[in-house]
Write an enzyme that holds these catalytic residues in place. Structure first.
Site, PDB file in Angstrom:
ATOM      1  N   HIS A  45      48.021  41.989  46.314  1.00  0.00           N
ATOM      2  CA  HIS A  45      48.506  40.605  46.445  1.00  0.00           C
ATOM      3  C   HIS A  45      49.755  40.387  47.283  1.00  0.00           C
ATOM      4  O   HIS A  45      50.013  39.279  47.717  1.00  0.00           O
ATOM      5  CB  HIS A  45      48.780  39.967  45.070  1.00  0.00           C
ATOM      6  CG  HIS A  45      47.714  40.156  44.057  1.00  0.00           C
ATOM      7  ND1 HIS A  45      46.401  39.803  44.276  1.00  0.00           N
ATOM      8  CD2 HIS A  45      47.754  40.655  42.791  1.00  0.00           C
ATOM      9  CE1 HIS A  45      45.686  40.079  43.196  1.00  0.00           C
ATOM     10  NE2 HIS A  45      46.487  40.596  42.293  1.00  0.00           N
ATOM     11  N   ASP A  88      45.073  48.831  44.060  1.00  0.00           N
ATOM     12  CA  ASP A  88      45.382  49.908  43.122  1.00  0.00           C
ATOM     13  C   ASP A  88      44.373  50.048  41.993  1.00  0.00           C
ATOM     14  O   ASP A  88      43.973  51.159  41.638  1.00  0.00           O
ATOM     15  CB  ASP A  88      46.803  49.767  42.582  1.00  0.00           C
ATOM     16  CG  ASP A  88      47.130  48.375  42.060  1.00  0.00           C
ATOM     17  OD1 ASP A  88      46.239  47.505  41.999  1.00  0.00           O
ATOM     18  OD2 ASP A  88      48.310  48.151  41.720  1.00  0.00           O
TER      19      ASP A  88
END
Length: 466
Positions: free
Chosen positions: A72, A226
């Site tokens: 993000h 991730d």
């Protein structure tokens, strides 16, 4: 022996693993810290990567590498490829009002979920671009390209300054707020809605395709967000759920189809293998344990021992763990709280137990939200720093109502990136069969539904600041 490297460029640090491409055997590792804060100069990531690579003994003998990174974050670049301002990270909540504006402008949460699989919250890149437009219009006007942290680092590894050479993968693109898991393409109308104009976006590279080469000739994988990288590192498949207790708490599942949850509880991301990764993310996870240990003046082993000495449900003491606001549910202005205090339950043991149970209840709410969408939940894997707590491992199956598998501690994001690099190097249609998960231990416990019930009875009381 062909070697591959996996990089985890996380919020707190850069970690590198070097593994045998065929077997997955660990050869060496390296690590370097990132600066604190919710906005960071991307150059610090590059410096940390170089330090971690040196700590790992160098990467000159590596034939392929890939980067898993924090999702993000907004890296805004000008026409010459220069960083315009420090990157806003996922945990920077200043764009929460911008998220509400964007939701209204498109017609509500379900409209967004139908468009991109998710409802905007402050963590998503699209909201940070709107904040930039509204609060730093001169910087916004200079934006020629927008990259995510792992996109930018992969670009630097390729030694490129050409914006057209920026690449990403579908898992990280699905967390921007302007890429659709339904069409597997960017929604440039949503980018323009946020930023006010179009911009170069990284090319989305297939999960096992070559994204580029380093100046030394090593292949670059597309990388991953991730959570998707961790799923690949664990070798998860459909029906498997990973609950990661780190800086954030993440409940993610492998699904054969995308999801569209208009409530915003579940974000409909893609994974790093070609499937999907619906997930629920909380802002408050391991730091809930940190805070409780600090309040009680004990270390984490002491906190665990105290929690396990108290009864399930802490005799009615409930901890709502919204210590830094919350993302799931979306309550950026909420606060943490203790409810049900009585003379009998105001002991260190009860407080420790309530802290562990409160954190786990928040994650259990995320698990329930996945089930509501029809996501299969068959096996639960508990990972992350918080999973090393004996109290968390023993209390989790009671709160979740499911057996919990705890793999050997590892750098699963970096391991997933390494597995992707080996996949790219092989040219095969499927990733290599090796898994970095190692040995696992299964924890069981009698379910304690009353813990969830008493938590649910009071969690709504913290929706706004007093």
């Amino acid at each position: 022996m062909a070697l591959v490297a996996g990089v985890d460029s996380s919020t707190q640090s850069c970690k590198i693993v070097v593994r045998d491409a065929e077997t997955g055997a660990l050869v060496r590792t390296g690590r370097a810290s990132h600066p604190d804060g919710t906005e960071v100069a991307p150059e610090r990531w590059w410096e940390a990567f170089q330090a971690a690579a040196a700590d790992a003994g160098g990467l000159d003998d590596v034939e392929a590498l890939a980067v898993g990174g924090q999702q993000h974050g907004m890296v805004a670049l000008d026409a010459e490829g220069r960083v315009i301002r420090d990157a806003l990270l996922w945990n920077d909540t200043r764009s929460a009002p911008s998220a509400l504006d964007l939701i209204d402008e498109l017609g509500g949460g379900q409209a967004w979920a139908d468009a991109i699989g998710s409802v905007p919250v402050a963590s998503l890149t699209v909201t940070k671009l709107r904040w930039l437009r509204d609060h730093e219009p001169q910087n916004a006007a200079r934006v020629a390209a927008v990259a995510l942290p792992h996109d930018w680092l992969t670009w630097r590894l390729a030694g490129s300054t050409d914006l057209a050479a920026l690449t990403t993968d579908r898992s990280d693109a699905s967390g921007t707020g302007y890429w659709s898991p339904f069409t597997e393409d960017y929604r440039r109308d949503l980018l323009e809605l946020a930023l006010g104009h179009d911009a170069v976006l990284p090319t989305v590279v297939a999960p096992h395709a070559v994204a580029g080469r380093t100046p030394g000739g090593a292949l670059l994988g597309p990388g991953a967000g991730d959570n998707a990288a961790a799923a690949l590192g664990l070798g998860l498949g459909t029906g498997d759920v990973a609950i990661s207790i780190g800086t954030s708490g993440v409940v993610s599942a492998i699904s054969a189809r995308p999801t569209a949850d208009g409530s915003g509880m579940v974000t409909g991301f893609a994974d790093a293998s070609g499937a999907y990764l619906p997930l629920a993310c909380t802002l408050n996870a391991s730091r809930v344990l940190d805070a409780a240990a600090r309040m009680l003046g004990v270390d984490h082993a002491g906190l665990s021992a105290l929690a396990l000495s108290a009864p399930a449900g802490a005799d009615g003491l409930v901890h709502i763990p919204y210590l830094e606001g919350e993302r799931t549910p979306n309550r950026p202005d909420a606060t943490g709280a203790l409810h049900g205090m009585r003379l009998a339950n105001t002991t260190p043991a009860h407080l420790a137990r309530a802290a562990v149970e409160g954190m786990l209840c928040a994650l259990a709410d995320g698990l329930d939200a996945l089930r509501v969408l029809g996501v299969p939940v068959e096996r639960v894997f508990l990972i992350g720093g918080g999973a090393q707590s004996e109290a968390v491992r023993r209390i989790a199956p009671a709160v979740l109502g499911l057996d919990v598998t705890v793999p050997t501690p590892g750098e699963y994001v970096a391991d997933g990136a390494a597995r992707q690099a080996a996949w790219v190097l092989s040219g095969a249609d499927t990733p290599p069969a090796w898994s970095a998960a190692g040995e696992s231990e299964v924890y069981t416990a009698e379910p304690t539904p009353q813990v969830r019930e008493q938590y649910a009875a009071v969690r709504e009381l913290t929706a706004k600041r007093p």
